[in-house]
Design an enzyme around this catalytic site. Structure first.
Site, PDB file in Angstrom:
ATOM      1  N   ARG A  87       0.830  -1.211   0.000  1.00  0.00           N
ATOM      2  CA  ARG A  87       0.000   0.000   0.000  1.00  0.00           C
ATOM      3  C   ARG A  87       0.870   1.270   0.000  1.00  0.00           C
ATOM      4  NH1 ARG A  87      -3.126  -3.795  -0.591  1.00  0.00           N
ATOM      5  NH2 ARG A  87      -5.272  -3.879   0.202  1.00  0.00           N
TER       6      ARG A  87
ATOM      7  N   SER B 169     -10.939  -1.297   3.077  1.00  0.00           N
ATOM      8  CA  SER B 169     -10.154  -1.409   4.316  1.00  0.00           C
ATOM      9  C   SER B 169      -9.858  -0.016   4.853  1.00  0.00           C
ATOM     10  CB  SER B 169      -8.819  -2.092   4.055  1.00  0.00           C
ATOM     11  OG  SER B 169      -9.013  -3.395   3.607  1.00  0.00           O
TER      12      SER B 169
ATOM     13  N   GLU C 274      -5.502   3.345   6.457  1.00  0.00           N
ATOM     14  CA  GLU C 274      -5.118   3.241   5.054  1.00  0.00           C
ATOM     15  C   GLU C 274      -5.749   4.384   4.250  1.00  0.00           C
ATOM     16  OE1 GLU C 274      -6.514   1.026   1.335  1.00  0.00           O
ATOM     17  OE2 GLU C 274      -5.837  -0.534   2.706  1.00  0.00           O
TER      18      GLU C 274
HETATM   19  N1  EPU Z   1     -10.452 -11.768   9.682  1.00  0.00           N
HETATM   20  C1  EPU Z   1     -11.216 -11.972  10.791  1.00  0.00           C
HETATM   21  N2  EPU Z   1     -12.269 -11.124  11.020  1.00  0.00           N
HETATM   22  C2  EPU Z   1     -12.561 -10.107  10.174  1.00  0.00           C
HETATM   23  C3  EPU Z   1     -11.764  -9.879   9.030  1.00  0.00           C
HETATM   24  C4  EPU Z   1     -10.696 -10.740   8.795  1.00  0.00           C
HETATM   25  O1  EPU Z   1     -10.974 -12.886  11.582  1.00  0.00           O
HETATM   26  O2  EPU Z   1     -13.532  -9.381  10.428  1.00  0.00           O
HETATM   27  C5  EPU Z   1      -9.336 -12.694   9.395  1.00  0.00           C
HETATM   28  C6  EPU Z   1      -9.649 -13.557   8.173  1.00  0.00           C
HETATM   29  O3  EPU Z   1     -10.359 -14.719   8.521  1.00  0.00           O
HETATM   30  C7  EPU Z   1      -8.267 -13.878   7.656  1.00  0.00           C
HETATM   31  C8  EPU Z   1      -7.458 -12.631   7.986  1.00  0.00           C
HETATM   32  O4  EPU Z   1      -8.175 -11.970   9.036  1.00  0.00           O
HETATM   33  O5  EPU Z   1      -7.705 -14.956   8.348  1.00  0.00           O
HETATM   34  C9  EPU Z   1      -7.297 -11.728   6.813  1.00  0.00           C
HETATM   35  O6  EPU Z   1      -8.565 -11.359   6.297  1.00  0.00           O
HETATM   36  P1  EPU Z   1      -8.854 -11.198   4.716  1.00  0.00           P
HETATM   37  O7  EPU Z   1      -8.247 -12.309   3.971  1.00  0.00           O
HETATM   38  O8  EPU Z   1     -10.299 -10.923   4.547  1.00  0.00           O
HETATM   39  O9  EPU Z   1      -8.029  -9.981   4.249  1.00  0.00           O
HETATM   40  P2  EPU Z   1      -7.569  -8.679   4.990  1.00  0.00           P
HETATM   41  O10 EPU Z   1      -6.150  -8.807   5.411  1.00  0.00           O
HETATM   42  O11 EPU Z   1      -8.580  -8.379   6.017  1.00  0.00           O
HETATM   43  C10 EPU Z   1      -6.629  -7.562   2.812  1.00  0.00           C
HETATM   44  C11 EPU Z   1      -6.752  -6.249   2.104  1.00  0.00           C
HETATM   45  C12 EPU Z   1      -8.072  -6.158   1.346  1.00  0.00           C
HETATM   46  C13 EPU Z   1      -8.116  -7.308   0.368  1.00  0.00           C
HETATM   47  C14 EPU Z   1      -8.003  -8.621   1.161  1.00  0.00           C
HETATM   48  C15 EPU Z   1      -7.963  -9.839   0.288  1.00  0.00           C
HETATM   49  C16 EPU Z   1      -5.498  -4.665   3.450  1.00  0.00           C
HETATM   50  C17 EPU Z   1      -5.574  -3.526   4.406  1.00  0.00           C
HETATM   51  N3  EPU Z   1      -6.672  -5.159   3.058  1.00  0.00           N
HETATM   52  O12 EPU Z   1      -7.662  -7.604   3.810  1.00  0.00           O
HETATM   53  O13 EPU Z   1      -8.047  -4.935   0.630  1.00  0.00           O
HETATM   54  O14 EPU Z   1      -9.318  -7.296  -0.382  1.00  0.00           O
HETATM   55  O15 EPU Z   1      -6.765  -8.614   1.904  1.00  0.00           O
HETATM   56  O16 EPU Z   1      -6.723  -9.926  -0.297  1.00  0.00           O
HETATM   57  O17 EPU Z   1      -4.412  -5.075   3.076  1.00  0.00           O
HETATM   58  C18 EPU Z   1      -8.709  -2.655   0.633  1.00  0.00           C
HETATM   59  O18 EPU Z   1      -7.509  -2.377   0.620  1.00  0.00           O
HETATM   60  O19 EPU Z   1      -9.611  -1.767   0.638  1.00  0.00           O
HETATM   61  C19 EPU Z   1      -9.105  -4.048   0.701  1.00  0.00           C
HETATM   62  C20 EPU Z   1     -10.370  -4.419   0.820  1.00  0.00           C
END
Ligand code: EPU
Length: 337
Positions: free
Chosen positions: A163, A235, A333
């Site tokens: 990012r 996010s 972010e």
């Molecule tokens: N998780 C939870 N509870 C939640 C959300 C997530 O337990 O409410 C856990 C999930 O089960 C998983 C881990 O946290 O084990 C990561 O969650 P997820 O794969 O949904 O991805 P993220 O790290 O929460 C990032 C990006 C998203 C992108 C997703 C998928 C960032 C800040 N966000 O989210 O990007 O879509 O990965 O690759 O890096 C964005 O930037 O606006 C965005 C949506």
């Protein structure tokens, strides 16, 4: 052709749908438009407002906002290593991904359905499901109003990180992205190792470009709120990167906590902010007109009529709760203005 607006409501130009106004906003189409806009000097306060998907206005904008509207896609040519495709800054990002998939070109499919426009993609090196814009980005052309020139930055010069890019650092407030060139591939390169992607792809019959795009769209739709129905900016927080020792201490207390390798090296570990917020008990938390999304804790939402300041107050509370529970700081972010 440019279009100019004064004292304009920004409500439909930011995905949080907060009601703030801009003193002046110009939609521009080309370098020639920009030269005309800056012909009498560079105003004291200006910035680019693209799709408004990663921004939170907490007050009216007193200055000049510039919005790109050119949206052509041009196939520049075939090379041994791939196909060069140039897209203009005002094109919807997902229209570019759809175009690439229709033309059997690999590279962008994991980034399906990310809201925003092409010109914003390099700024924060958008990423999802194990892919980032930088993976197939070749170069970015910008107009620099202070210098009055167009400059092209190679992917290396953009200094991409998680990012992160030069456009959030030295070039912040100095560059207006005109178009972005990507190197896509005619050879299949499925990248389906992240989370539920493989299962969703297999349920659709295997790793074709179309199936991967559909799987990613389905996963996103199931977790992320539609900005036209519920104001949000994806996010709100970045995933924090911490010392390995800190991650290990947390992992011994919470063995189920997700961790990811960090591009910063082996001594650093990336944590999942969504998981931390969720486990801190804030998922689905609501305070008046704002809340933490009930299906993805990384996302803050406007339940209707909220101001930017209400969103900020909630964000501070979430950050504090995570800090108190895990001793980890999470940064925003979203750009806060
Ligand atoms: N998780 C939870 N509870 C939640 C959300 C997530 O337990 O409410 C856990 C999930 O089960 C998983 C881990 O946290 O084990 C990561 O969650 P997820 O794969 O949904 O991805 P993220 O790290 O929460 C990032 C990006 C998203 C992108 C997703 C998928 C960032 C800040 N966000 O989210 O990007 O879509 O990965 O690759 O890096 C964005 O930037 O606006 C965005 C949506």
């Amino acid at each position: 052709m440019k279009r100019e607006f004064y004292n304009l409501s920004l409500r439909e130009r930011n995905s949080f749908h907060v009601e703030q106004r801009a003193e002046r906003l110009v939609e521009f189409d080309s370098e020639a438009d920009l030269r005309e806009i800056f012909a009498h000097g560079v105003p004291e306060r200006w910035m680019v407002l693209s799709g408004g998907n990663n921004i939170l206005f907490t007050q009216d904008y007193r200055g000049l906002l510039l919005t790109p509207v050119a949206r052509n896609i041009e196939l520049l040519g075939e090379e041994a290593q791939g196909v060069l495709v140039r897209a203009e800054a005002g094109l919807e990002w997902d229209d570019l991904v759809a175009w690439a998939v229709e033309h059997d070109l690999w590279g962008l499919e994991n980034l399906s359905l990310i809201p925003g426009k092409v010109g914003a993609a390099p700024v924060q090196n958008i990423g999802a499901y194990g892919a980032e814009a930088k993976d197939c980005l070749q170069e970015v052309a910008c107009y620099l109003p202070e210098e009055g020139v167009v400059r092209t930055f190679t992917a290396r010069e953009c200094r991409f990180g998680y990012r992160e890019s030069i456009f959030k650092q030295e070039l912040k407030g100095r560059a207006i992205i005109l178009h972005v060139t990507f190197r896509l591939s005619r050879t299949a390169r499925p990248n389906i190792g992240y989370g539920d992607v493989q299962r969703e792809v297999e349920a659709r019959g295997g790793a074709t470009l179309k199936n991967i795009r559909e799987a990613i769209c389905a996963i996103r739709r199931s977790k992320l709120p539609d900005t036209s129905l519920l104001g949000n900016a994806g996010s709100f927080f970045k995933n924090p990167v911490v010392e390995r020792s800190k991650a290990e201490a947390l992992k011994s207390k919470y063995p189920e906590m997700p961790t990811y390798p960090s591009a910063e090296g082996p001594e650093r570990v990336k944590l999942a902010a969504g998981w931390l917020i969720d486990r801190a008990g804030m998922k689905g938390y609501r305070e008046g007109r704002v809340g933490v999304h009930d299906r993805q804790a990384l996302v803050l939402v406007n339940h209707g009529g909220a101001t930017g300041s209400e969103v900020i107050a909630l964000a501070r509370k979430v950050q504090q709760q995570v800090k108190e529970t895990f001793g980890v700081e999470i940064d925003t972010e979203v750009n806060i203005l």
